[in-house]
Scaffold this motif. Sequence first.
Motif, PDB file in Angstrom:
ATOM      1  N   LEU A 207       0.774  -1.176   0.064  1.00 42.65           N
ATOM      2  CA  LEU A 207       0.022   0.081  -0.069  1.00 42.65           C
ATOM      3  C   LEU A 207       0.739   1.109   0.139  1.00 42.65           C
ATOM      4  CD1 LEU A 207      -2.654  -1.215   2.554  1.00 42.65           C
ATOM      5  CD2 LEU A 207      -2.932  -1.233   0.044  1.00 42.65           C
ATOM      6  N   ARG A 208       1.937   1.207   0.710  1.00 46.74           N
ATOM      7  CA  ARG A 208       2.841   2.398   0.614  1.00 46.74           C
ATOM      8  C   ARG A 208       3.739   2.616  -0.663  1.00 46.74           C
ATOM      9  NH1 ARG A 208       8.413   3.411   0.665  1.00 46.74           N
ATOM     10  NH2 ARG A 208       9.005   0.980   0.704  1.00 46.74           N
ATOM     11  N   ILE A 209       4.092   1.436  -1.254  1.00 46.94           N
ATOM     12  CA  ILE A 209       4.322   1.698  -2.572  1.00 46.94           C
ATOM     13  C   ILE A 209       3.527   2.338  -3.761  1.00 46.94           C
ATOM     14  CG2 ILE A 209       5.245   0.398  -4.637  1.00 46.94           C
ATOM     15  CD1 ILE A 209       6.622  -1.493  -2.564  1.00 46.94           C
ATOM     16  N   GLU A 210       2.395   1.853  -3.645  1.00 45.29           N
ATOM     17  CA  GLU A 210       1.305   2.211  -4.454  1.00 45.29           C
ATOM     18  C   GLU A 210       1.031   3.845  -4.462  1.00 45.29           C
ATOM     19  OE1 GLU A 210      -3.623   1.881  -4.763  1.00 45.29           O
ATOM     20  OE2 GLU A 210      -2.683   1.284  -2.817  1.00 45.29           O
ATOM     21  N   VAL A 211       1.321   4.442  -3.258  1.00 40.44           N
ATOM     22  CA  VAL A 211       1.141   6.017  -3.147  1.00 40.44           C
ATOM     23  C   VAL A 211       2.262   6.690  -3.211  1.00 40.44           C
ATOM     24  CG1 VAL A 211      -1.065   5.526  -1.770  1.00 40.44           C
ATOM     25  CG2 VAL A 211       0.905   5.960  -0.482  1.00 40.44           C
ATOM     26  N   TRP A 212       3.515   5.911  -3.498  1.00 34.48           N
ATOM     27  CA  TRP A 212       4.956   6.516  -3.818  1.00 34.48           C
ATOM     28  C   TRP A 212       5.419   7.185  -2.454  1.00 34.48           C
ATOM     29  CZ3 TRP A 212       2.933  10.499  -7.904  1.00 34.48           C
ATOM     30  CH2 TRP A 212       2.308   9.840  -9.343  1.00 34.48           C
ATOM     31  N   ARG A 213       5.149   6.577  -1.397  1.00 36.44           N
ATOM     32  CA  ARG A 213       5.594   6.875  -0.077  1.00 36.44           C
ATOM     33  C   ARG A 213       6.924   6.545   0.481  1.00 36.44           C
ATOM     34  NH1 ARG A 213       6.612   9.891   4.038  1.00 36.44           N
ATOM     35  NH2 ARG A 213       5.053  10.582   5.536  1.00 36.44           N
ATOM     36  N   PRO A 214       7.931   7.480   0.349  1.00 36.54           N
ATOM     37  CA  PRO A 214       9.381   7.159   0.786  1.00 36.54           C
ATOM     38  C   PRO A 214       9.247   6.716   2.206  1.00 36.54           C
ATOM     39  CG  PRO A 214       9.088   9.509   0.506  1.00 36.54           C
ATOM     40  CD  PRO A 214       7.848   8.830   0.078  1.00 36.54           C
ATOM     41  N   LEU A 265       7.847   1.415 -10.733  1.00 32.05           N
ATOM     42  CA  LEU A 265       7.817   0.431 -11.663  1.00 32.05           C
ATOM     43  C   LEU A 265       6.639  -0.375 -11.680  1.00 32.05           C
ATOM     44  CD1 LEU A 265      11.462  -0.421 -11.759  1.00 32.05           C
ATOM     45  CD2 LEU A 265      10.368   1.265 -12.953  1.00 32.05           C
ATOM     46  N   HIS A 266       5.943  -0.708 -12.854  1.00 34.35           N
ATOM     47  CA  HIS A 266       4.978  -1.778 -12.937  1.00 34.35           C
ATOM     48  C   HIS A 266       5.630  -2.910 -13.599  1.00 34.35           C
ATOM     49  CE1 HIS A 266       1.217   0.762 -11.901  1.00 34.35           C
ATOM     50  NE2 HIS A 266       1.928   1.823 -12.673  1.00 34.35           N
ATOM     51  N   LEU A 267       5.770  -3.900 -12.833  1.00 34.25           N
ATOM     52  CA  LEU A 267       6.656  -5.026 -13.459  1.00 34.25           C
ATOM     53  C   LEU A 267       5.637  -6.169 -14.314  1.00 34.25           C
ATOM     54  CD1 LEU A 267       8.367  -5.427 -10.026  1.00 34.25           C
ATOM     55  CD2 LEU A 267       9.253  -4.328 -11.797  1.00 34.25           C
ATOM     56  N   ASP A 268       6.546  -6.742 -15.194  1.00 33.20           N
ATOM     57  CA  ASP A 268       5.728  -7.848 -15.782  1.00 33.20           C
ATOM     58  C   ASP A 268       5.926  -9.081 -15.174  1.00 33.20           C
ATOM     59  OD1 ASP A 268       5.180  -9.736 -17.691  1.00 33.20           O
ATOM     60  OD2 ASP A 268       6.788  -9.490 -19.032  1.00 33.20           O
ATOM     61  N   GLY A 269       4.640  -9.578 -14.882  1.00 32.14           N
ATOM     62  CA  GLY A 269       4.871 -10.847 -13.926  1.00 32.14           C
ATOM     63  C   GLY A 269       4.432 -12.126 -14.503  1.00 32.14           C
ATOM     64  N   HIS A 302      -2.707  -5.914  -4.562  1.00 30.73           N
ATOM     65  CA  HIS A 302      -3.772  -6.735  -4.834  1.00 30.73           C
ATOM     66  C   HIS A 302      -4.519  -6.252  -6.137  1.00 30.73           C
ATOM     67  CE1 HIS A 302      -6.781  -3.687  -3.247  1.00 30.73           C
ATOM     68  NE2 HIS A 302      -5.722  -3.321  -2.718  1.00 30.73           N
ATOM     69  N   GLU A 303      -4.181  -5.193  -6.434  1.00 28.80           N
ATOM     70  CA  GLU A 303      -4.811  -4.758  -7.718  1.00 28.80           C
ATOM     71  C   GLU A 303      -3.979  -4.338  -8.813  1.00 28.80           C
ATOM     72  OE1 GLU A 303      -7.119  -1.013  -6.586  1.00 28.80           O
ATOM     73  OE2 GLU A 303      -8.853  -2.411  -5.949  1.00 28.80           O
ATOM     74  N   LEU A 304      -2.793  -3.876  -8.590  1.00 29.82           N
ATOM     75  CA  LEU A 304      -2.039  -3.332  -9.387  1.00 29.82           C
ATOM     76  C   LEU A 304      -1.013  -4.683 -10.025  1.00 29.82           C
ATOM     77  CD1 LEU A 304      -0.820   0.171  -7.954  1.00 29.82           C
ATOM     78  CD2 LEU A 304      -2.569  -0.308  -9.858  1.00 29.82           C
ATOM     79  N   GLY A 305      -0.899  -5.537  -9.029  1.00 34.21           N
ATOM     80  CA  GLY A 305       0.123  -6.535  -9.474  1.00 34.21           C
ATOM     81  C   GLY A 305       1.246  -6.164  -8.951  1.00 34.21           C
ATOM     82  N   PRO A 306       2.387  -6.828  -9.778  1.00 36.47           N
ATOM     83  CA  PRO A 306       3.942  -6.585  -9.076  1.00 36.47           C
ATOM     84  C   PRO A 306       4.304  -5.311  -9.390  1.00 36.47           C
ATOM     85  CG  PRO A 306       3.952  -7.966 -11.170  1.00 36.47           C
ATOM     86  CD  PRO A 306       2.266  -7.826 -10.714  1.00 36.47           C
ATOM     87  N   ILE A 307       4.541  -4.560  -8.317  1.00 41.59           N
ATOM     88  CA  ILE A 307       5.253  -2.974  -8.398  1.00 41.59           C
ATOM     89  C   ILE A 307       6.269  -2.955  -7.748  1.00 41.59           C
ATOM     90  CG2 ILE A 307       2.928  -2.125  -8.660  1.00 41.59           C
ATOM     91  CD1 ILE A 307       2.640  -1.406  -5.877  1.00 41.59           C
ATOM     92  N   ALA A 308       7.209  -1.781  -8.068  1.00 39.06           N
ATOM     93  CA  ALA A 308       8.476  -1.582  -7.150  1.00 39.06           C
ATOM     94  C   ALA A 308       8.745   0.080  -7.229  1.00 39.06           C
ATOM     95  CB  ALA A 308       9.412  -2.489  -7.682  1.00 39.06           C
ATOM     96  N   LEU A 309       9.278   0.496  -6.149  1.00 37.84           N
ATOM     97  CA  LEU A 309       9.945   1.717  -6.234  1.00 37.84           C
ATOM     98  C   LEU A 309      11.406   1.528  -6.625  1.00 37.84           C
ATOM     99  CD1 LEU A 309       8.467   3.305  -2.908  1.00 37.84           C
ATOM    100  CD2 LEU A 309       7.746   3.793  -5.464  1.00 37.84           C
TER     101      LEU A 309
END
Length: 359
Positions: A207-214, A265-269, A302-309
């Motif tokens: 959830l933190r990564i989703e909102v770009w929270r450092p 980053l929206h990662l190819d899963g 849970h909605e965006l799939g694999p993500i990363a900062l």
Amino acid sequence: MTDVDPFAARPGAVGAPPQHYGNPIAEQRPLRAGDAIVDLSDRAVLTITGPDRLSWLDSLTSQSLKALAPGESTETLLLDPSGRVEHAARVVDDGETVWLLLDTRESGAALAAFLDRMRFMLRVEVADRSDDFATLGGFGADPLRGLGSPVAVWRDPWAEITRGGHQYAQGAHPASGWDYSETVIPRAALAELDELPAAGTLALEALRIEVWRPRAATELDATTLPHELDWLRSAVHLTKGCYRGQETVAKVHNLGHPPRRLVLLHLDGSQNVVVTPGDEVRAVVRDAETVVGRVTASAQHHELGPIALAVLKRSAPEGDVVVLAEDGEVAAAQEVIVPVDAGAVADVPRLPRLGAVRR
């Protein structure tokens, strides 16, 4: 200090504090809805007491704290003389005590030692209370539902640009409506919460990564400037009085550009390759693939799939990139947080070089 973490003793708990209770993806929805809490009892809790506590802390760190009202939450950064971030603290004052919340026990001890050396003749007392108090994360107005005997509640200011701050991210911000908070309770009171539903730290991380929270424990390294993480948004007051590192903060913001920039980053899963913090990010620069940065945090959302900062060089192109993971390469679509042209807000016109011919 209790020897056993009650959350780690719950059925299905993995880790202490628990990373999850059997399904880290499914735990995200109830957590975000305010129907679960997260055990953050491995984090640090510092207190500062005394009549000079707010003005003194204001003089040392990046946020304007002199007029912080009882119950008001903010965050502040301790910078080195070159403007690099050494510590990030979540701050709330209850009228008598400033509570500082930090990501790790190690950073808490280091900050407490620094602050203790800087007291001089001022009326302040610094204490590391991490053995006495624990932190719990959650969403909504009352994540603990009236239980747990809270002594302080910090409400994350990330939902909007704070007074004196500045945002580099453009367009609609995903943190709109972000109502995360951290509650400090006596460690002995953790056992009172055994009936409250819990989610693991992996759910909170997604959830933190989703909102770009450092976050200091993941995004910081030895050279991080607050501009690179868009942290001027909530942790820096650009017009307050002097503090250590202020000259660099002002120079980069007004005249220069951050040398690096935070991206989502929206990662190819599709290949089931796991991306982890520290993995290299590569992009094509001048017809050659080169390393342009590193992943700082990753999650299965849970909605965006694999993500990363990831933190990339400013010169990195804003298009698609490749992450070099341990088990192979992963294609990634880049969502810009800090744009390439961030900074230089003073818009000082460039003077022609001496001897240059005007046409």
